[in-house]
Write an enzyme that holds these catalytic residues in place. Structure first.
Site, PDB file in Angstrom:
ATOM      1  N   ASP A 451       0.831  -1.204   0.000  1.00 10.70           N
ATOM      2  CA  ASP A 451       0.000   0.000   0.000  1.00 10.70           C
ATOM      3  C   ASP A 451       0.873   1.263   0.000  1.00 10.70           C
ATOM      4  OD1 ASP A 451      -2.355   1.476   0.141  1.00 10.70           O
ATOM      5  OD2 ASP A 451      -3.162   0.350   1.831  1.00 10.70           O
ATOM      6  N   ASP A 516     -10.858   1.899  -3.270  1.00 10.24           N
ATOM      7  CA  ASP A 516     -11.372   1.622  -1.929  1.00 10.24           C
ATOM      8  C   ASP A 516     -12.894   1.632  -1.920  1.00 10.24           C
ATOM      9  OD1 ASP A 516      -9.130   1.089  -0.538  1.00 10.24           O
ATOM     10  OD2 ASP A 516      -8.912   3.051   0.388  1.00 10.24           O
TER      11      ASP A 516
HETATM   12  C1  DGJ Z   1      -5.920   1.702   1.952  1.00  5.70           C
HETATM   13  C2  DGJ Z   1      -6.313   0.502   1.142  1.00  5.70           C
HETATM   14  O1  DGJ Z   1      -6.790   0.886  -0.098  1.00  5.70           O
HETATM   15  C3  DGJ Z   1      -7.309  -0.328   1.923  1.00  5.70           C
HETATM   16  O2  DGJ Z   1      -7.723  -1.413   1.147  1.00  5.70           O
HETATM   17  C4  DGJ Z   1      -6.677  -0.785   3.201  1.00  5.70           C
HETATM   18  O3  DGJ Z   1      -5.624  -1.666   2.909  1.00  5.70           O
HETATM   19  C5  DGJ Z   1      -6.184   0.404   3.991  1.00  5.70           C
HETATM   20  N1  DGJ Z   1      -5.342   1.252   3.197  1.00  5.70           N
HETATM   21  C6  DGJ Z   1      -5.447  -0.040   5.206  1.00  5.70           C
HETATM   22  O4  DGJ Z   1      -4.919   0.985   5.891  1.00  5.70           O
END
Ligand code: DGJ
Length: 724
Positions: A451, A516
């Site tokens: 991430d 997300d």
């Molecule tokens: C952002 C990501 O897009 C989510 O899927 C998740 O992993 C969060 N970060 C976790 O902090």
């Protein structure tokens, strides 16, 4: 009249490139478009075909491969550079041709003996995919530093009939927001300075000509394979054509080249198609498939994921994780991914980033029992990390506050309470490599969700120099180092959802987290934009909770699953909380996905829009012999009878047999559209025989349906139409 010019030509199956070559200046762009005959040339030098207009320079300066300011070029220059204010105007006085592969790939070395620099441009046209990859390299041949403000990866010519450009804006939770602009005499520019590919400004676009659509008409596409700052410009030229420049946006000072040094641009991946933007998508998909670095050299069927984020957020508790894993395995999940919240002091998003070891309070026995349990259930284990980041509240930051990108005298600007590490420093890269490598060595971890949850600001390297470019290059190097040490591990590129999706990161990764936002209505749109450039098998697409955490909207399990189905399918909810019927329904879709994935993840994808609020996607082999058609009704229809869906990819000379595809164990759902006689026919063992020409020109019947419903039809070619 000049002597007969020399032309350089590249040909692929359906496209060609023609440059007019000169020994003492940069080659001129003569053509990039649909395939010409092998022997086709422009016949004459361009300058000999057009008289000089009034009140212009006495020397015609057409568009070249590297248009430059110094030779009477008044458009955007492909190079903006100077040496302490001098050598600001460049003109190439020598061009050498180096063929790398006959008729396919060549490098042109353009030298400027006055400004003491050389630009080498490499062009490769892939025979099958029609994708043209271009990159440029600038060498400072002088004895003083050269400050480069702009160096285009490529300058492409677009014919004058181009009239619109489809690009993608967006934001966190709505990536790939289509934006269509008319081309005009004004400069068109999209630019991102966020230090990552960005949610807001995808580095790619499709330029269309009048009448072009999803499946027909001439379109041009380009995408910068780069995970940092970028800029693209389309500008009309005095001859009516457009130039399209694409490259890395360099922060002031970032392009300073010491004497003898050079800078290489990212690759520009471009293609032309006369089969509309679905045709173009097929070309980009082919190129990306050729560059994906699969462990073992080939893609395995994409395993069904369960990702813990929306089920647990930061509340990682071993007993709960084990129970969730049990429930996941029971419905057919194949890879269990432990998201954020597992490492040292990570109880919320204000602490812990940088401390890459299991939190001793939450996981007193470490990760081993979880990994063993998950694997014991027959699933692979995946783990979330965000290596480039650090929370000020972490052991790492306490020990090394200087490791964060920062500018002396400026405040440390946090985003999501975190700072960015300067991973171009060897000691920082070593720290990350050692910690991640230890996790991968100690546990059989099959997958990392990598991430990156913030934009870069005050991204200063230690001596106060800008570090945006250095950061991207260091990221690629770190990923490469980890992949060499752990070649079996797959990596997902996530950046607050889809903030880092590009062909550059995909040289080192295998999947992207598309957004997300898992709301299926929003996702339909996001995924259609995504599929313009990227193939479905790398598109992380999950079934989320209802109501959706990000939008509050509720959709049925069937609709959520049907929207997630074509991508790399997963589940992002607490399956333990589903009632038995919902769990069974989800299990049925998982079984269906496993059956269909070999066909969804090869061949072609077509995206279409029906009349009156219908959208559809089709996935099938390249000749559309066997196609899965997913039809989504987004809004309630405004007509009493839904108009038929025209399917341009089918063969007008063939017949197709059609069946409805339902998830395993599903009763044919009730509802006005499913009880129509049409669906009765689609559910007979022999299906329904339909005429290809009818499906292309009149269309597939689409019974009236409620909003946020979907159905799937398989269309299989069943022989040629009998001669009349
Ligand atoms: C952002 C990501 O897009 C989510 O899927 C998740 O992993 C969060 N970060 C976790 O902090």
């Amino acid at each position: 009249m000049r002597p007969a010019p020399n032309f350089l030509t590249l040909h692929s199956q359906r496209s060609s490139v023609v440059l007019e070559l000169f020994a003492d200046e940069a080659p001129q762009w003569r053509y990039w478009g649909p395939r010409l005959n092998e022997s086709t040339t422009p016949g004459m030098a361009l300058r000999d075909t057009r008289p000089l207009p009034s009140f212009t320079l006495d020397f015609d300066q057409p568009l070249t491969l590297v248009p430059s300011f110094g030779v009477g070029w008044f458009g955007q220059s492909a190079l903006l550079a100077h040496r302490d204010g001098r050598d600001f105007a460049q003109a190439f006085d020598h061009c050498a041709v180096e063929w790398l592969t006959p008729a396919r790939s060549l490098r042109l070395h353009l030298s400027d003996s006055v400004a003491a620099l050389r630009v080498s441009v490499t062009l490769t046209l892939d025979a099958d995919s029609d994708v043209l990859v271009i990159r440029s390299e600038l060498h400072n041949l002088g004895d003083a530093p050269l400050d480069v403000q702009w160096l285009a990866a490529a300058t492409l010519p677009l014919p004058g009939q181009c009239d619109s450009v489809r690009s993608y804006a967006g934001q966190h939770m709505h990536e790939f927001l289509l934006q269509t602009d008319r081309l005009s005499r004004s400069l068109w520019r999209r630019e991102s300075r966020r230090g990552r590919t960005s949610h807001d400004c995808f580095p790619g676009a499709v330029v269309t000509t009048p009448g072009a659509g999803a499946d027909s008409g001439l379109v041009f596409g380009a995408h910068l394979a780069w995970s940092g700052n970028h800029q693209q410009t389309i500008e009309q030229l005095p001859d009516g054509r457009y130039q399209w420049q694409f490259g890395e946006w360099l922060a002031p000072g970032e392009g300073r080249l010491a004497a003898g040094a050079s800078i290489v641009t990212p690759e520009l991946v471009a293609s032309v198609s006369d089969a509309g933007w679905n045709g173009l998508a097929a070309n980009f998909h082919a190129e990306l498939r050729a560059r994906l670095p699969w462990p073992g050299g080939a893609m395995r069927p994409r395993p069904v994921h369960l990702n813990t984020w929306e089920a647990m957020y930061f509340d990682i508790e071993p007993g709960q994780v084990l129970a969730l894993a049990d429930a996941a395995a029971a419905i057919g999940v194949e890879r269990f991914v432990l998201d954020d919240g597992w490492f040292h002091s990570r109880h919320h998003d204000r602490a812990g980033l940088g401390d890459w070891w299991p939190d001793p309070d939450k996981l007193p026995d470490g990760l081993a029992p979880l990994v063993a349990h998950v694997r014991g259930l027959g699933m692979e284990f995946g783990l979330w990390v965000e290596p480039e980041m650090v929370n000020p509240d972490s052991d790492l930051f306490c020990a090394h506050p200087d490791w964060a990108l920062q500018l002396s005298g400026r405040p440390l600007l946090t985003a999501r309470n975190q700072l960015v590490l300067d991973i171009s420093r060897p000691e920082v890269a070593d720290y990350l490599f050692e910690h991640l490598s230890a996790l991968l060595a100690e546990h059989p971890i099959a997958y990392l969700k990598w991430d990156h949850n913030r934009d870069l600001t005050t991204a200063g390297l230690q001596p106060g120099l800008p570090g945006y470019r250095a950061q991207v290059l260091a990221l690629y190097a770190l990923l490469q180092r980890l992949r060499s040490a752990h070649p079996a591990v797959e990596i997902e590129s996530c950046s607050g959802g889809g903030g880092r999706i590009d062909f550059g990161i995909l040289r080192h990764t295998h999947r992207v987290w598309t957004s997300d936002c898992i709301d299926a209505v929003s996702r339909t749109d996001i995924q259609r934009g995504f599929l313009q450039f990227f193939p479905p098998e790398i598109m992380g697409s999950h079934v989320g909770t209802a109501p959706a955490h990000t939008t509050g909207r509720t959709q049925s399990m069937d609709f959520r699953a049907a929207v997630a189905l074509p991508g790399h399918f997963g589940v992002e909810l607490d399956v333990r909380r589903l009632d038995p019927l919902q769990r069974q329904t989800l299990g049925g879709w998982i079984t269906l996905y496993k059956q269909l994935r070999p066909r969804l993840h090869h061949g072609r994808t077509w995206c279409g829009q029906g009349d009156d609020g219908l959208v559809w996607q089709a996935h099938g082999d390249v000749d559309a012999q066997d196609v899965l058609l997913l039809v989504y009704r987004m809004q309630p229809g405004s007509l009493r009878h839904a108009p038929p869906l025209r399917l341009a990819m089918l063969d007008t000379q063939a017949h197709y047999r059609a069946w409805q595809v339902l998830p395993a164990g599903a009763e044919r759902p009730d509802g006005p559209h499913h009880t129509a006689p049409f669906f009765d026919a689609l559910n007979r063992p022999e299906g329904l025989l339909l005429d290809g020409a009818w499906l292309v020109h009149s269309g597939l019947p689409t019974p009236r349906a409620q909003a946020e419903t979907a159905y799937i039809v398989r269309l299989q070619r069943s022989g040629a139409v009998a001669a009349p």
